[in-house]
Design a protein around this motif. Structure first.
Motif, PDB file in Angstrom:
ATOM      1  N   ALA A  11      39.971  46.392  40.562  1.00 21.70           N
ATOM      2  CA  ALA A  11      39.572  47.156  39.298  1.00 21.70           C
ATOM      3  C   ALA A  11      38.947  48.410  39.687  1.00 21.70           C
ATOM      4  O   ALA A  11      38.513  48.831  41.195  1.00 21.70           O
ATOM      5  N   SER A  14      35.954  48.450  42.792  1.00 27.07           N
ATOM      6  CA  SER A  14      35.827  47.382  43.374  1.00 27.07           C
ATOM      7  C   SER A  14      35.988  47.683  44.713  1.00 27.07           C
ATOM      8  O   SER A  14      35.456  46.868  45.476  1.00 27.07           O
ATOM      9  N   GLU A 124      32.829  42.263  37.492  1.00 26.47           N
ATOM     10  CA  GLU A 124      32.542  43.641  36.826  1.00 26.47           C
ATOM     11  C   GLU A 124      31.131  43.959  36.561  1.00 26.47           C
ATOM     12  O   GLU A 124      30.854  45.237  36.593  1.00 26.47           O
ATOM     13  N   ILE A 127      30.153  46.001  39.766  1.00 25.06           N
ATOM     14  CA  ILE A 127      31.223  47.152  39.689  1.00 25.06           C
ATOM     15  C   ILE A 127      30.445  48.260  38.931  1.00 25.06           C
ATOM     16  O   ILE A 127      30.271  49.641  39.463  1.00 25.06           O
ATOM     17  N   LEU A 179      38.522  50.343  32.932  1.00 27.14           N
ATOM     18  CA  LEU A 179      38.581  49.114  33.186  1.00 27.14           C
ATOM     19  C   LEU A 179      39.592  48.162  32.340  1.00 27.14           C
ATOM     20  O   LEU A 179      40.197  47.320  32.633  1.00 27.14           O
ATOM     21  N   ARG A 183      42.700  45.798  33.288  1.00 31.74           N
ATOM     22  CA  ARG A 183      42.860  44.354  32.946  1.00 31.74           C
ATOM     23  C   ARG A 183      44.329  44.145  32.209  1.00 31.74           C
ATOM     24  O   ARG A 183      44.824  43.215  32.244  1.00 31.74           O
TER      25      ARG A 183
END
Ligand code: AP5
Length: 225
Positions: A11, A14, A124, A127, A179, A183
Motif C-alpha cells: 500500500a 507501507s 492501514e 500507514i 489507498l 485495494r
C-alpha cells in the motif's frame, strides 16, 4: 549468486521505498527503479509526460498503463537491465495485471523473468500516521520520517543538504484515493503472481519485524541452487 529480479508490492506508505533503501545498503550489487520516482522526475523536468503525471498524482489516481509501462521499460532498457543475468528491484511497478503482462513479455525474449514478488503487509492505521510525518528529497527519492528516520539537519537532505519537501499527494484526501486504488488493483495482481508461484508476503508494523523477513527471502533466492 543467482540473479534476483524482485518486485515490492505494498500500500502507499507501507515502506516500499524504505525497505528498498535497506536492501540496497545490504547488497551492493542490487539496484532499483521506482515508478513513482521516475514520474516525479518527469514532473520536475517539466516534460509533457510530467504534466500528465502531475494531474493524476495530485488526484491520487493511477496513470494509464501505457504511460507508466513505457516509462519504466525504457528505463530498464537504457540501464541494460533487460537481461537474464541482471539483478534489480522494482518499487511501484507493475501495479496492474496489464503492466505485469507487459513486463513479462518484454523480459521473455531476453530469457529473463521476475523471480520474486513480496507484498509488504502493514496495517492501514500505522500507514496513515507515517504519511503525515513523511518528507522527501525529490531529486534522489530519499525518504525521511520526522519520528522514525529524521534528517540529520531539520528540513535538509542528509547527502546533498538540499531542502526536503512534502509530496503533493500526501494529503488525507488524496491519500484516501491512493489507498482505494491499491485495494482495487491488489487482488488481481496478487492472483497473477501467485499463479506463477513467485508471490510472498511479509507482515508487521515496524522495520525490525519486516526487514529480517524480507532479507531472508532475498538471501534464499540469491543463493538457491
Ligand atoms: P509511488 O511513489 O509509487 O507511491 P506509493 O505506492 O503511493 O507509495 P509511497 O511512495 O507513498 O510509499 P512507500 O511504500 O514507498 O513508503 P515509504 O518507504 O515512503 O506512486 C505515487 C503515484 O504515482 C501513484 O499514486 C500514481 O498516481 C503514480 N504511479 C506510480 N507508479 C504507478 C504505476 N505503476 N501505474 C500507475 N500509476 C503509478 O514510507 C512511508 C513513510 O513511512 C516514510 O516517511 C518512511 O520514513 C516511514 N516508514 C517506512 N517504514 C517505516 C517503519 N518501519 N517504521 C516507521 N516508519 C516507517
Amino acid at each position: 549468486m543467482n540473479p534476483l529480479r524482485l518486485l515490492l508490492l505494498g500500500a502507499p506508505g507501507s515502506g516500499k521505498g524504505t525497505q528498498t533503501s535497506k536492501l540496497l545498503k545490504h547488497f551492493d550489487h542490487v539496484k532499483s527503479v521506482s515508478s513513482g520516482d521516475l514520474l516525479r522526475q518527469q514532473i520536475r523536468l517539466n516534460t509533457d509526460l510530467g504534466h500528465i503525471a502531475a494531474k493524476y498524482i495530485a488526484e491520487g489516481k493511477l496513470l494509464p498503463d501505457s504511460f507508466v509501462t513505457g516509462l519504466v521499460l525504457n528505463e530498464l532498457s537504457s540501464r541494460r537491465w533487460l537481461s537474464s543475468k541482471s539483478t534489480w528491484l522494482l518499487d511501484g511497478f507493475p501495479r496492474t495485471v496489464s503492466q505485469a503482462k507487459s513486463l513479462r513479455s518484454e523480459l521473455k525474449p531476453h530469457g529473463a523473468t521476475l523471480n520474486m514478488v513480496v507484498e509488504l503487509d502493514v496495517p492501514e492505521s500505522v500507514i496513515l500516521e507515517r504519511i503525515e510525518n513523511r518528507y522527501v528529497h525529490v531529486p534522489s527519492g530519499r525518504v525521511y520520517n520526522l519520528t522514525y528516520n529524521p534528517p540529520k539537519v531539520a528540513g535538509r537532505d542528509d547527502v546533498t543538504g538540499e531542502p526536503l519537501s512534502k509530496r503533493s499527494d500526501d494529503t488525507a484526501e488524496v491519500f484516501g484515493a491512493r489507498l482505494a486504488n491499491y485495494r482495487e488493483t491488489l487482488s488481481p495482481l496478487k492472483a497473477f503472481y501467485s499463479k506463477i508461484g513467485i508471490l510472498h508476503k511479509v507482515s508487521g508494523e515496524t522495520s525490525d519485524i519486516i526487514f529480517p523477513q524480507l532479507l531472508e527471502l532475498v538471501q534464499r533466492e540469491l543463493t538457491k541452487n
